[in-house]
Motif scaffolding. Structure first.
Motif, PDB file in Angstrom:
ATOM      1  N   SER A   1       0.836  -1.194   0.000  1.00 57.63           N
ATOM      2  CA  SER A   1       0.000   0.000   0.000  1.00 57.63           C
ATOM      3  C   SER A   1       0.874   1.248   0.000  1.00 57.63           C
ATOM      4  N   PRO A   2       0.493   2.292  -0.748  1.00 55.79           N
ATOM      5  CA  PRO A   2       1.256   3.545  -0.702  1.00 55.79           C
ATOM      6  C   PRO A   2       1.199   4.199   0.671  1.00 55.79           C
ATOM      7  N   ASP A   3       0.255   3.771   1.521  1.00 57.83           N
ATOM      8  CA  ASP A   3       0.147   4.327   2.866  1.00 57.83           C
ATOM      9  C   ASP A   3       0.940   3.549   3.907  1.00 57.83           C
ATOM     10  N   ALA A   4       1.555   2.432   3.500  1.00 57.59           N
ATOM     11  CA  ALA A   4       2.344   1.641   4.446  1.00 57.59           C
ATOM     12  C   ALA A   4       3.592   2.415   4.859  1.00 57.59           C
ATOM     13  N   VAL A   5       3.983   2.297   6.128  1.00 58.57           N
ATOM     14  CA  VAL A   5       5.131   3.028   6.661  1.00 58.57           C
ATOM     15  C   VAL A   5       6.182   2.039   7.160  1.00 58.57           C
ATOM     16  N   ASN A   6       7.394   2.159   6.642  1.00 58.51           N
ATOM     17  CA  ASN A   6       8.515   1.374   7.149  1.00 58.51           C
ATOM     18  C   ASN A   6       9.140   2.134   8.316  1.00 58.51           C
ATOM     19  N   ILE A   7       8.960   1.639   9.509  1.00 53.40           N
ATOM     20  CA  ILE A   7       9.389   2.360  10.704  1.00 53.40           C
ATOM     21  C   ILE A   7      10.898   2.519  10.760  1.00 53.40           C
ATOM     22  N   GLY A   8      11.632   1.513  10.310  1.00 55.11           N
ATOM     23  CA  GLY A   8      13.083   1.543  10.459  1.00 55.11           C
ATOM     24  C   GLY A   8      13.853   1.884   9.207  1.00 55.11           C
TER      25      GLY A   8
ATOM     26  N   PRO B   1      -3.094  -4.429   2.893  1.00 54.41           N
ATOM     27  CA  PRO B   1      -3.490  -3.424   3.897  1.00 54.41           C
ATOM     28  C   PRO B   1      -2.294  -2.566   4.305  1.00 54.41           C
ATOM     29  N   SER B   2      -2.557  -1.348   4.703  1.00 55.43           N
ATOM     30  CA  SER B   2      -1.481  -0.407   5.018  1.00 55.43           C
ATOM     31  C   SER B   2      -0.673  -0.816   6.245  1.00 55.43           C
ATOM     32  N   SER B   3      -1.196  -1.746   7.050  1.00 56.44           N
ATOM     33  CA  SER B   3      -0.458  -2.209   8.228  1.00 56.44           C
ATOM     34  C   SER B   3       0.697  -3.129   7.849  1.00 56.44           C
ATOM     35  N   ILE B   4       0.743  -3.571   6.587  1.00 56.20           N
ATOM     36  CA  ILE B   4       1.798  -4.480   6.136  1.00 56.20           C
ATOM     37  C   ILE B   4       2.856  -3.673   5.394  1.00 56.20           C
ATOM     38  N   SER B   5       3.994  -3.481   6.035  1.00 56.86           N
ATOM     39  CA  SER B   5       5.075  -2.694   5.433  1.00 56.86           C
ATOM     40  C   SER B   5       6.109  -3.614   4.818  1.00 56.86           C
ATOM     41  N   GLY B   6       7.032  -3.019   4.054  1.00 53.78           N
ATOM     42  CA  GLY B   6       8.078  -3.818   3.430  1.00 53.78           C
ATOM     43  C   GLY B   6       8.673  -3.134   2.223  1.00 53.78           C
ATOM     44  N   GLN B   7       9.355  -3.907   1.385  1.00 48.96           N
ATOM     45  CA  GLN B   7       9.957  -3.389   0.164  1.00 48.96           C
ATOM     46  C   GLN B   7      10.308  -4.563  -0.727  1.00 48.96           C
ATOM     47  N   THR B   8      10.692  -4.264  -1.966  1.00 49.81           N
ATOM     48  CA  THR B   8      11.167  -5.318  -2.865  1.00 49.81           C
ATOM     49  C   THR B   8      12.690  -5.339  -2.852  1.00 49.81           C
TER      50      THR B   8
END
Length: 433
Positions: free
Chosen positions: A357-364, A414-421
């Motif tokens: 999601s574009p609203d997902a936030v990677n905290i670290g 869902p925006s609660s799932i953060s990450g990256q490729t």
């Protein structure tokens, strides 16, 4: 040995994992955190100049450290060649230190890192799900190495599973949590992280803000660093030196390392260097315990071959959704967001590539402002930089996903799932502890 029921008797299990060989092909890719079992597979496929006796010695070492996770039922072992189907493999990082007090005193063995890798049946995409070590989950009855049977518990941190019953217990817990059947697993120790990062010559990582973590004795200035040895281990373990200081922030930080590790191992500088290839393979074999289903290089090569054509932008690292905003048993722990997790695992069941999601936030972590231009054909844009915050609690408990559950194939997670490729260049969001 664990008390796990046979796979045929376990309800609501998502599997569909086939294990039949195809003709071998070349140029596999992928390596994951804390050495991660697939590094060895990459090496064994790519290192054509490594002597056969060296491979035999590595294979013997691997088999001597193997662990039965099948509950006595066994698993089919393919001949060398691509798997004809999907793969589920659990990667576990142990914090035991194997008695080395330089890593600190340990009263119990905990799984510091728990990661589930899924390769789609058609081998077009892969997803690696990081499960927070503080996630509160039900744990099934497990028998430990001393033969003591520990009863099932309704709620405890998932990092306790190695203590309850070793690697088989961790596998059984993740199967129960996700609904996936997991035939392959590997465990690596602290020493393995150090030796493997040394063998590859270090992993380049970007640090956006300085990191200082007195608990892991890590201090890094802003900028790019090539991490290896103890410093690489400290970077993977730091919690208080990144993001908001939570376990969720640590996972985002680990994904910075992971994506760079994948790119480094796939690079020609590694794949054409026999010394590096053998050094990585030897470091993995000496410092890992593999499930009996995985404990031979034929099997590992077969798994690696399924990865060879998956582009970096189709290898996704995501975090199991949870929130640290909890009370009661969830105080200072991670509360699972089960409905959001069900969407993720429904997509995995359907072999759909996941879109964040574009609203997902990677905290670290934050996007790398000096990242190279996107690879032609890449489909996953880098997330916009936002202030690190804990994802809000969303969703309510829901049943285990079924084959027709979940969102449409083109919808983001869902925006609660953060990450990256693996194709995305990111920087660690450092902080001064």
């Amino acid at each position: 040995m664990s008390d796990r029921p046979s796979r045929s008797s376990r309800p609501n299990r998502i599997s569909g994992i086939a294990r039949h060989g195809r003709l071998p092909r070349s140029n596999p890719m992928l390596a994951l955190v804390k050495g991660l079992a697939l590094v060895l597979a990459v090496l064994l496929v790519s290192g054509g100049t490594v002597a056969a006796v060296a491979l035999w010695n590595i294979d013997r070492t691997i088999q001597s450290r193997s662990i039965d996770i099948s509950g006595g039922n066994g698993d089919d072992v393919p001949a060398v060649g691509e798997f004809d189907g999907g793969v589920n493999l659990l990667l576990v990082g142990s914090d035991s230190g194997e008695g080395d007090l330089s890593y600190g005193q340990r009263d119990a063995e905990l799984n510091d890192v728990t990661m589930l890798m899924h390769i789609s049946e058609d081998h077009t995409n892969a997803v690696v799900v990081s499960i927070p070590r503080d996630l509160i989950v039900p744990i099934p009855s497990c028998t430990n190495e001393e033969g003591v049977k520990n009863p099932a518990v309704s709620a405890d941190a998932i990092n306790m599973t190695l203590t309850y019953g070793g690697l088989p217990c961790t596998v059984a817990t993740v199967e129960q949590l996700t609904g996936l059947d997991i035939p392959f697993a590997a465990k690596i120790e602290f020493s393995g992280v150090i030796e493997m990062s040394n063998a590859i010559g270090g992993v380049p990582v970007c640090v956006a803000e300085p990191i200082r973590d007195e608990k892991t004795d890590l201090e890094l200035s802003a900028g790019e660093h090539t991490l290896q040895g103890k410093e690489a281990l400290q970077f993977l373990r730091t919690r208080h030196g990144v993001g908001d200081g939570s376990d969720l922030g640590r996972i985002s930080n680990q994904q910075v390392f992971l994506s760079s590790l994948v790119r480094t191992v796939k690079s020609s500088e590694t794949l054409t260097n026999p010394a590096k290839l053998y050094g990585l393979a030897k470091a993995a074999a000496d410092n890992m315990s593999l499930s009996t289903s995985l404990a031979n290089y034929d099997t590992m090569v077969s798994i690696a071959l399924t990865l060879r054509d998956i582009p970096l932008e189709q290898v996704a690292f995501v975090q199991y959704p949870g929130t640290t905003d909890g009370t009661g048993i969830y105080t200072n722990r991670v509360k699972p967001l089960e409905a959001d997790a069900d969407v993720l695992f429904a997509k995995i069941l359907a072999d759909e590539p996941v879109a964040l999601s574009p609203d997902a936030v990677n905290i670290g972590s934050v996007p790398d402002p000096n990242a190279p231009a996107p690879t032609p054909g890449a489909t996953t844009p880098a997330p916009e930089a936002t202030a690190p915050t804990v994802p809000p609690a969303t969703g309510t408990p829901a049943p285990v996903p079924t084959a027709d559950a979940g969102a449409p194939t083109d919808s983001p997670l869902p925006s609660s799932i953060s990450g990256q490729t693996a194709a995305e260049y990111t920087c660690s969001a450092g902080r001064l502890d």
